[in-house]
Design a protein around this motif. Structure first.
Motif, PDB file in Angstrom:
ATOM      1  N   ILE A  85     -23.436 -33.977  25.718  1.00  0.00           N
ATOM      2  CA  ILE A  85     -24.683 -34.235  26.448  1.00  0.00           C
ATOM      3  C   ILE A  85     -25.691 -34.653  25.384  1.00  0.00           C
ATOM      4  O   ILE A  85     -25.679 -34.109  24.276  1.00  0.00           O
ATOM      5  N   VAL A  86     -26.579 -35.587  25.684  1.00  0.00           N
ATOM      6  CA  VAL A  86     -27.554 -35.978  24.663  1.00  0.00           C
ATOM      7  C   VAL A  86     -28.783 -35.063  24.742  1.00  0.00           C
ATOM      8  O   VAL A  86     -29.258 -34.746  25.830  1.00  0.00           O
ATOM      9  N   GLY A  90     -21.034 -34.304  29.250  1.00  0.00           N
ATOM     10  CA  GLY A  90     -21.518 -35.627  28.875  1.00  0.00           C
ATOM     11  C   GLY A  90     -20.377 -36.630  28.894  1.00  0.00           C
ATOM     12  O   GLY A  90     -20.298 -37.547  28.073  1.00  0.00           O
ATOM     13  N   ALA A  91     -19.473 -36.455  29.888  1.00  0.00           N
ATOM     14  CA  ALA A  91     -18.249 -37.269  29.957  1.00  0.00           C
ATOM     15  C   ALA A  91     -18.524 -38.746  30.214  1.00  0.00           C
ATOM     16  O   ALA A  91     -17.723 -39.601  29.830  1.00  0.00           O
ATOM     17  N   MET A 100     -15.786 -43.908  16.725  1.00  0.00           N
ATOM     18  CA  MET A 100     -15.935 -42.461  16.933  1.00  0.00           C
ATOM     19  C   MET A 100     -14.639 -41.779  17.349  1.00  0.00           C
ATOM     20  O   MET A 100     -14.539 -40.559  17.314  1.00  0.00           O
ATOM     21  N   TYR A 160     -28.110 -33.987  37.904  1.00  0.00           N
ATOM     22  CA  TYR A 160     -29.228 -34.205  38.827  1.00  0.00           C
ATOM     23  C   TYR A 160     -28.918 -33.733  40.243  1.00  0.00           C
ATOM     24  O   TYR A 160     -27.976 -34.234  40.880  1.00  0.00           O
ATOM     25  N   ASP A 208     -21.260 -48.729  18.338  1.00  0.00           N
ATOM     26  CA  ASP A 208     -21.582 -48.897  19.749  1.00  0.00           C
ATOM     27  C   ASP A 208     -21.821 -47.499  20.316  1.00  0.00           C
ATOM     28  O   ASP A 208     -20.881 -46.740  20.508  1.00  0.00           O
ATOM     29  N   MET A 209     -23.098 -47.137  20.579  1.00  0.00           N
ATOM     30  CA  MET A 209     -23.429 -45.754  20.947  1.00  0.00           C
ATOM     31  C   MET A 209     -24.424 -45.754  22.102  1.00  0.00           C
ATOM     32  O   MET A 209     -24.911 -46.791  22.531  1.00  0.00           O
TER      33      MET A 209
HETATM   34  P1  NAD Z   1     -25.019 -41.248  25.970  1.00  0.00           P
HETATM   35  O1  NAD Z   1     -26.451 -41.448  26.335  1.00  0.00           O
HETATM   36  O2  NAD Z   1     -24.097 -42.395  25.970  1.00  0.00           O
HETATM   37  O3  NAD Z   1     -24.393 -40.107  26.927  1.00  0.00           O
HETATM   38  C1  NAD Z   1     -25.051 -38.899  27.165  1.00  0.00           C
HETATM   39  C2  NAD Z   1     -24.319 -38.066  28.195  1.00  0.00           C
HETATM   40  O4  NAD Z   1     -25.162 -36.911  28.509  1.00  0.00           O
HETATM   41  C3  NAD Z   1     -24.086 -38.767  29.527  1.00  0.00           C
HETATM   42  O5  NAD Z   1     -22.894 -38.284  30.112  1.00  0.00           O
HETATM   43  C4  NAD Z   1     -25.296 -38.335  30.369  1.00  0.00           C
HETATM   44  O6  NAD Z   1     -25.040 -38.377  31.750  1.00  0.00           O
HETATM   45  C5  NAD Z   1     -25.480 -36.908  29.908  1.00  0.00           C
HETATM   46  N1  NAD Z   1     -26.854 -36.438  30.050  1.00  0.00           N
HETATM   47  C6  NAD Z   1     -27.994 -37.105  29.708  1.00  0.00           C
HETATM   48  N2  NAD Z   1     -29.074 -36.334  29.954  1.00  0.00           N
HETATM   49  C7  NAD Z   1     -28.609 -35.172  30.445  1.00  0.00           C
HETATM   50  C8  NAD Z   1     -29.240 -33.957  30.890  1.00  0.00           C
HETATM   51  N3  NAD Z   1     -30.569 -33.820  30.881  1.00  0.00           N
HETATM   52  N4  NAD Z   1     -28.462 -32.949  31.328  1.00  0.00           N
HETATM   53  C9  NAD Z   1     -27.114 -33.076  31.343  1.00  0.00           C
HETATM   54  N5  NAD Z   1     -26.455 -34.195  30.955  1.00  0.00           N
HETATM   55  C10 NAD Z   1     -27.201 -35.224  30.506  1.00  0.00           C
HETATM   56  O7  NAD Z   1     -25.036 -40.524  24.548  1.00  0.00           O
HETATM   57  P2  NAD Z   1     -23.926 -40.574  23.404  1.00  0.00           P
HETATM   58  O8  NAD Z   1     -24.181 -41.725  22.521  1.00  0.00           O
HETATM   59  O9  NAD Z   1     -22.581 -40.380  23.969  1.00  0.00           O
HETATM   60  O10 NAD Z   1     -24.346 -39.283  22.560  1.00  0.00           O
HETATM   61  C11 NAD Z   1     -24.052 -37.965  23.003  1.00  0.00           C
HETATM   62  C12 NAD Z   1     -24.342 -36.999  21.876  1.00  0.00           C
HETATM   63  O11 NAD Z   1     -23.469 -37.277  20.787  1.00  0.00           O
HETATM   64  C13 NAD Z   1     -25.746 -37.118  21.310  1.00  0.00           C
HETATM   65  O12 NAD Z   1     -26.185 -35.850  20.909  1.00  0.00           O
HETATM   66  C14 NAD Z   1     -25.583 -38.016  20.099  1.00  0.00           C
HETATM   67  O13 NAD Z   1     -26.568 -37.783  19.114  1.00  0.00           O
HETATM   68  C15 NAD Z   1     -24.211 -37.575  19.623  1.00  0.00           C
HETATM   69  N6  NAD Z   1     -23.481 -38.581  18.843  1.00  0.00           N
HETATM   70  C16 NAD Z   1     -23.151 -39.766  19.417  1.00  0.00           C
HETATM   71  C17 NAD Z   1     -22.449 -40.724  18.683  1.00  0.00           C
HETATM   72  C18 NAD Z   1     -22.003 -42.016  19.318  1.00  0.00           C
HETATM   73  O14 NAD Z   1     -21.275 -42.766  18.695  1.00  0.00           O
HETATM   74  N7  NAD Z   1     -22.393 -42.326  20.533  1.00  0.00           N
HETATM   75  C19 NAD Z   1     -22.105 -40.457  17.361  1.00  0.00           C
HETATM   76  C20 NAD Z   1     -22.453 -39.239  16.798  1.00  0.00           C
HETATM   77  C21 NAD Z   1     -23.141 -38.310  17.552  1.00  0.00           C
END
Ligand code: NAD
Ligand code: MG
Length: 390
Positions: free
Chosen positions: A98-99, A8-9, A263, A58, A200-201
């Motif tokens: 990854i979300v 999820g880079a 974060m 994908y 910012d998420m």
């Molecule tokens: P985001 O949507 O910004 O990024 C998600 C990442 O996962 C992307 O790299 C995307 O390409 C990848 N992805 C999406 N669907 C996918 C799939 N089906 N298969 C493989 N890869 C896939 O999300 P985020 O905000 O970075 O959050 C990521 C995780 O961290 C989530 O579980 C979220 O709940 C958790 N989290 C995020 C924050 C934050 O500040 N953003 C804080 C706490 C926890």
């Protein structure tokens, strides 16, 4: 040099992780970076960090990724099996960002290799907490929290006896609609729910913050991570997002963790653990902040919270049902098929009707049973949603 991989880079957590890595490039040997549809970002980071392999989730994006990495010597791959293969490549530290439940198979695979898995993806503990913990234990791997609240609790427990913990309090900003009249929530749009007052998420977690589904997931995550009882877990609304969590001990002491809503603190803590290194985060000026406020969450405004306690009481595979139904309800809200408040209603109905024994799922938690549960609950949610579409 430490070998690291970031799943999820290209997302919000992934990019914050890369920001920290790029400040000390000589310290890390990047094995795998993975992303989704944003190929330009994935390829750019893979080149800059000299990754061994870049994977898009994908299949149809593979030609674009190959072209973008042409001449770099970096392996390009696509699809679910490629994500798991990337996770099987030895790494010391792996970011799970990854979300959604899609991160489960790569996360388990990384644990099987004995990696330290830094878990931003709370959905994994909600869907398959027992399986994750058992996999970590049996492969001598480690799980570290990255969610800000859980990192805060983890830090509050350093040197403490978990048996002396009386309660854990996690804070919630209240999300985008915390001050809206209840009646108006019915008409809240996707755009309105996608903007967070403090953090910012990614879009999905931002909407989950407005509905408090995010906090509901985090309550279950707290139970799984720290093995505290559900009745020891409290949620308090704290609009400033400065106190991330508090740990209460049996002598009455309440230890709070404070920090700017960035974060990179929790990510950096997990990256450098058990050391504390300097991090590029804002230092709080308490006199300028002047005051911090707290209030009880209004159950009428945030029905998702109660659902988390129902799920914990039922245990077993109900976490996987809850998460899957929530993911589908969110998909349908984003697609404009249901309203903001309908999400909690749909999830509540799926939970009410789901009977593991009836569905042939009255068995141990394995990747297979979690996947089947996830699939069934998504179908149940889709069926519920049909009732809303006129
Ligand atoms: P985001 O949507 O910004 O990024 C998600 C990442 O996962 C992307 O790299 C995307 O390409 C990848 N992805 C999406 N669907 C996918 C799939 N089906 N298969 C493989 N890869 C896939 O999300 P985020 O905000 O970075 O959050 C990521 C995780 O961290 C989530 O579980 C979220 O709940 C958790 N989290 C995020 C924050 C934050 O500040 N953003 C804080 C706490 C926890
Ligand atoms: Mg959080």
């Amino acid at each position: 040099m430490r070998k690291i991989s970031i799943f999820g880079a290209t997302g919000s957590i992934g990019q914050n992780t890369i920001d920290l890595i790029r400040r000390a490039p000589g310290d890390y040997n990047v094995v795998a970076l993975t992303g989704g549809a944003n190929i330009a970002q994935l390829a750019q980071d893979a080149r800059a960090l000299r990754a061994d392999i870049a994977v898009t989730a994908y299949d149809d994006k593979l030609p674009e990724l190959r072209a973008a990495l042409d001449g770099s010597g970096i392996v390009a791959a696509a699809g679910q099996a490629a994500l798991v293969e990337a996770a099987s490549r030895p790494a010391d530290w792996v970011m799970s960002a990854i979300v959604g439940a899609a991160g489960l198979a790569p996360g388990l695979e990384a644990l099987k290799q004995g990696a330290t898995l830094s878990l931003a993806n709370k959905e994994l503990l909600v869907c398959a907490g027992a399986l994750l913990l058992e996999t970590a234990r049996s492969h001598n791997a480690r799980l570290l929290p990255v969610d800000s609240e859980h990192s805060a609790v983890f830090q509050g427990l350093v040197g403490e006896d978990i048996a002396a913990v009386e309660r854990v309090v996690i804070t919630a900003s209240g999300g985008a609609f915390r001050d809206w009249p209840l009646e108006q929530l019915k008409t809240a749009t996707v755009a309105q729910a996608s903007s967070h007052p403090n953090w910012d998420m990614g879009q999905r977690i931002t909407i989950d913050s407005a509905s408090m589904f995010n906090k509901a997931l985090e309550v279950i995550e707290t139970r799984e991570f720290f093995r505290v009882d559900p009745d020891q877990i409290e949620v308090v609304v704290h609009p400033e997002s400065i106190v991330h969590a508090l740990v209460g001990f049996r002598d009455g002491a309440l230890m709070a963790h404070l920090g700017a809503p960035d974060m990179r603190h929790a990510i950096g803590y997990a990256l450098h653990w058990p050391e504390r290194r300097e991090l590029p985060v804002e230092r709080l000026d308490l006199a300028r902040l002047a005051q911090l406020t707290f209030r009880a969450p209004d159950p009428a405004r945030y029905p998702a919270l109660r659902l988390a306690y129902d799920v914990m009481a039922r245990g077993g595979l109900m976490g996987a049902v809850f998460n899957a139904a929530k993911e589908r309800a969110l998909d349908h809200f984003i697609a404009g098929r249901i309203g903001f408040l309908d999400m909690a209603e749909v999830v509540a109905r799926v939970l009410d009707q789901f009977d593991s024994a009836d569905r042939g799922l009255d068995e141990a938690m394995t990747l297979d049973t979690v996947r089947r549960t996830d699939h069934l609950a998504r179908m149940d949610a889709d069926n519920e949603i049909l009732k809303y579409v006129r």
